[in-house]
Design a protein around this motif. Structure first.
Motif, mmCIF file in Angstrom:
data_model
loop_
_atom_site.group_PDB
_atom_site.id
_atom_site.type_symbol
_atom_site.label_atom_id
_atom_site.label_comp_id
_atom_site.label_asym_id
_atom_site.label_seq_id
_atom_site.Cartn_x
_atom_site.Cartn_y
_atom_site.Cartn_z
ATOM 1 N N LEU A 1 -0.835 11.346 -6.734
ATOM 2 C CA LEU A 1 -1.620 11.817 -7.878
ATOM 3 C C LEU A 1 -0.938 12.976 -8.588
ATOM 4 O O LEU A 1 -1.416 13.430 -9.626
ATOM 5 N N GLU A 2 0.162 13.455 -7.992
ATOM 6 C CA GLU A 2 0.927 14.515 -8.634
ATOM 7 C C GLU A 2 1.916 13.904 -9.630
ATOM 8 O O GLU A 2 2.318 12.745 -9.502
ATOM 9 N N ARG A 3 2.326 14.714 -10.575
ATOM 10 C CA ARG A 3 3.249 14.225 -11.599
ATOM 11 C C ARG A 3 4.614 13.887 -10.998
ATOM 12 O O ARG A 3 5.151 14.646 -10.189
ATOM 13 N N PHE A 4 5.128 12.743 -11.410
ATOM 14 C CA PHE A 4 6.488 12.288 -11.089
ATOM 15 C C PHE A 4 6.698 11.918 -9.618
ATOM 16 O O PHE A 4 7.805 11.572 -9.229
ATOM 17 N N TYR A 5 5.644 11.997 -8.796
ATOM 18 C CA TYR A 5 5.845 11.629 -7.388
ATOM 19 C C TYR A 5 5.818 10.116 -7.250
ATOM 20 O O TYR A 5 4.918 9.441 -7.755
ATOM 21 N N ARG A 6 6.806 9.583 -6.544
ATOM 22 C CA ARG A 6 6.876 8.144 -6.312
ATOM 23 C C ARG A 6 7.168 7.893 -4.836
ATOM 24 O O ARG A 6 7.970 8.605 -4.212
ATOM 25 N N VAL A 7 6.485 6.883 -4.289
ATOM 26 C CA VAL A 7 6.739 6.489 -2.905
ATOM 27 C C VAL A 7 8.164 5.949 -2.814
ATOM 28 O O VAL A 7 8.666 5.288 -3.731
ATOM 29 N N GLU A 8 8.821 6.243 -1.694
ATOM 30 C CA GLU A 8 10.238 5.887 -1.529
ATOM 31 C C GLU A 8 10.486 4.399 -1.747
ATOM 32 O O GLU A 8 11.479 3.998 -2.353
ATOM 33 N N GLY B 1 0.805 -1.222 0.000
ATOM 34 C CA GLY B 1 0.000 0.000 0.000
ATOM 35 C C GLY B 1 0.835 1.269 0.000
ATOM 36 O O GLY B 1 2.060 1.245 -0.157
ATOM 37 N N ILE B 2 0.161 2.368 0.172
ATOM 38 C CA ILE B 2 0.798 3.691 0.172
ATOM 39 C C ILE B 2 0.488 4.368 1.500
ATOM 40 O O ILE B 2 -0.676 4.379 1.925
ATOM 41 N N GLU C 1 0.834 10.149 2.072
ATOM 42 C CA GLU C 1 1.396 10.289 0.727
ATOM 43 C C GLU C 1 0.386 9.977 -0.367
ATOM 44 O O GLU C 1 0.702 10.105 -1.556
ATOM 45 N N GLN C 2 -0.837 9.578 0.014
ATOM 46 C CA GLN C 2 -1.813 9.143 -0.990
ATOM 47 C C GLN C 2 -2.238 10.269 -1.919
ATOM 48 O O GLN C 2 -2.473 10.044 -3.102
ATOM 49 N N SER C 3 -2.340 11.487 -1.385
ATOM 50 C CA SER C 3 -2.701 12.609 -2.263
ATOM 51 C C SER C 3 -1.530 13.026 -3.149
ATOM 52 O O SER C 3 -1.723 13.536 -4.260
ATOM 53 N N LYS C 4 -0.308 12.775 -2.670
ATOM 54 C CA LYS C 4 0.872 13.184 -3.429
ATOM 55 C C LYS C 4 1.127 12.299 -4.640
ATOM 56 O O LYS C 4 1.702 12.755 -5.630
ATOM 57 N N ASN D 1 -16.065 13.789 -14.802
ATOM 58 C CA ASN D 1 -16.860 14.151 -13.612
ATOM 59 C C ASN D 1 -16.973 12.990 -12.627
ATOM 60 O O ASN D 1 -18.011 12.810 -11.981
ATOM 61 N N GLY D 2 -15.905 12.216 -12.535
ATOM 62 C CA GLY D 2 -15.895 11.087 -11.613
ATOM 63 C C GLY D 2 -15.062 11.359 -10.374
ATOM 64 O O GLY D 2 -14.651 12.491 -10.116
ATOM 65 N N GLN D 3 -14.827 10.321 -9.613
ATOM 66 C CA GLN D 3 -14.042 10.425 -8.381
ATOM 67 C C GLN D 3 -13.029 9.290 -8.324
ATOM 68 O O GLN D 3 -13.324 8.159 -8.747
ATOM 69 N N LEU D 4 -11.850 9.599 -7.792
ATOM 70 C CA LEU D 4 -10.801 8.595 -7.594
ATOM 71 C C LEU D 4 -10.418 8.605 -6.128
ATOM 72 O O LEU D 4 -10.110 9.664 -5.568
ATOM 73 N N LYS D 5 -10.448 7.437 -5.509
ATOM 74 C CA LYS D 5 -10.166 7.334 -4.077
ATOM 75 C C LYS D 5 -9.143 6.233 -3.843
ATOM 76 O O LYS D 5 -9.256 5.130 -4.395
ATOM 77 N N LEU D 6 -8.125 6.543 -3.040
ATOM 78 C CA LEU D 6 -7.086 5.580 -2.688
ATOM 79 C C LEU D 6 -7.281 5.146 -1.243
ATOM 80 O O LEU D 6 -7.615 5.964 -0.381
ATOM 81 N N GLU D 7 -7.046 3.843 -0.975
ATOM 82 C CA GLU D 7 -7.281 3.358 0.386
ATOM 83 C C GLU D 7 -6.440 2.115 0.653
ATOM 84 O O GLU D 7 -6.323 1.233 -0.207
ATOM 85 N N ASN D 8 -5.846 2.061 1.849
ATOM 86 C CA ASN D 8 -5.162 0.856 2.308
ATOM 87 C C ASN D 8 -6.192 -0.028 3.006
ATOM 88 O O ASN D 8 -6.748 0.342 4.047
#
Length: 455
Positions: free
Chosen positions: A405-412, A395-396, A400-403, A435-442
């Motif tokens: 979604l930014e360009r070029f951001y990668r979890v360490e 997981g993430i 860092e879950q909102s980050k 007009n949709g939604q994207l949600k990340l969750e562990n």
């Protein structure tokens, strides 16, 4: 994204506020006028009583008790006994003359003013004035206050009618103001919603009233013109850089491929093949970056048509199943939309939605452990159709879950894996223009929840 309207609009709040102030002011004014008129009527009655008492006192001084008795009797017969009261008594308060039998109990037996209510079926209030005539007689005069009460009732009815008329007129004006202001503010909200989707050419309509809202619209339109100019400049720079770099990279890719069969040394051949892989990754990165930019700026043309989510997901699974098998992974589809065939159709761009799902599935395969299961669930919801893609990876981190979604951001923890940090950014951009939604969750691993509005 549609901007949510408040429960109480600004116009309605103003109407309620001004209406409340008006009602309070009206009642306060009615109370003031009522008290003033009552005081005025009391003074009039008191002046009449004092005049009558003065006349009778003068008669007593001139002709004694006999003259005042004759005068009272004449006035009793000339005037209405229900509106005027006369009573002349001796020192022991025994009646000598008048139109009532005894001294009223509620009237003090001393020279004074008093106000009492008659005890008949139709009670009438009287204003009394009692005086002494020397030490031997007592004189009591009274006038009814019917006209005073009638005036108060009429004033109350007038104010009540005025209040009802004002409230009706205020409600009509408030409704018109509320509707007009709401429509104009909704135009601004709708335009802002369109701009948030990347349609920077949209502008706020301006009416012919030239009021404060029009001034605000002109200011916002000027700001949007400036933003569009800046975005065009950024887009042109990005496109130029991408095109200028993509051409030599493509040329380099071709030369390296021609170099592979000419390289006899195995180690050198591996280096050339590694260089080709890096060039391929750069080309993919530039393509993804250009796609995201064009999606966010609204430049990329979209072709919205009815799409079957079930069919689209099944096609994506067919593409990625061989990759999953190579890693010992399994893709499981739980489709609850087929049961409700009418709920599984969305309006969107097939190519963009396919690319979005492909990026998310590719991430699940990449970051999920070997010999694990990738679960894809489709089901209807209140907001549309949901697609949940779940892997059994680490997981993430929540912060860092909102980050990601930014360009070029990668979890360490994923920096040693191949990728460019643009997969989820591109997926988020695609979902946004739909007009949709994207949600990340562990959740026992990691899952991406995509919500798309149904047709």
């Amino acid at each position: 994204m549609k901007i949510k309207s408040p429960r109480l609009s600004l116009a309605l709040k103003f109407a309620l506020s001004f209406g409340s102030i008006f009602i309070i002011t009206t009642f306060a004014f009615e109370g003031f006028v009522s008290e003033t008129s009552e005081h005025f009527m009391e003074r009039e009655i008191d002046n009449r009583l004092q005049t009558k008492v003065r006349d009778l006192s003068d008669a007593y001084e001139l002709g004694g008790i006999t003259l005042i008795q004759d005068l009272i009797e004449r006035r009793i017969h000339q005037e209405n006994p229900e509106t005027e009261i006369y009573l002349l008594t001796d020192a022991s308060y025994n009646k000598l003359s008048g139109n009532i039998l005894t001294w009223p109990e509620d009237v003090p037996k001393i020279p004074s003013w008093a106000e009492v209510e008659d005890e008949h079926d139709n009670p009438v209030e009287y204003r009394f004035l009692s005086v002494g005539l020397g030490d031997q007689y007592h004189l009591l005069l009274g006038l009814d206050t019917f006209k005073e009460e009638e005036l108060e009732d009429q004033l109350f009815l007038i104010f009540l009618a005025a209040l009802l008329v004002s409230l009706t007129g205020g409600a009509i004006v408030g409704f018109i103001l509320h509707k007009s202001l709401k429509e104009r503010l909704e135009l601004i909200n709708d335009t802002c919603s369109e701009i948030m989707l990347g349609r920077f050419s949209k502008r706020i309509p301006v009416s012919k009233t030239s009021d404060e809202i029009d001034t605000l619209a002109h200011t916002l339109n000027g700001m949007l013109d400036r933003i569009e100019t800046l975005m065009d400049g950024i887009r042109h720079v990005t496109d130029n850089i991408a095109h200028d770099l993509r051409t030599p990279l493509t040329r380099l890719h071709g030369r390296l491929e021609r170099l592979v069969p000419l390289t006899e040394n195995e180690d050198n051949r591996k280096l050339v093949e590694s260089a080709i892989t890096e060039v391929d990754q750069l080309l993919v990165t530039f393509a993804a970056l250009l796609s995201i930019t064009r999606l966010e700026t609204g430049e990329l043309e979209t072709n919205f048509n009815p799409i079957s989510l079930s069919t689209l997901i099944e096609d994506a699974i067919d593409i990625y199943e061989p990759i999953a098998e190579d890693k010992g992974q399994k893709i499981v589809l739980e489709d609850n939309l087929k049961v409700h065939s009418s709920l599984g159709t969305i309006l969107g761009d097939r190519d963009l939605i396919t690319q979005c799902f492909s990026n998310v599935i590719d991430n699940a395969l990449k970051y999920g452990p070997a010999d694990s299961t990738i679960t894809i669930r489709l089901f209807p919801s209140d907001k549309g159709a949901k697609v949940v893609i779940h892997d059994q990876g680490s997981g993430i981190p929540k912060d860092e879950q909102s980050k990601v979604l930014e360009r070029f951001y990668r979890v360490e923890s994923s920096r040693n894996l191949p990728g460019n940090g643009l997969g989820l950014s591109l997926a988020a951009a695609v979902i946004r223009i739909h007009n949709g939604q994207l949600k990340l969750e562990n959740h026992n691993g990691f899952q991406v929840e995509l919500t798309l509005a149904m047709q």
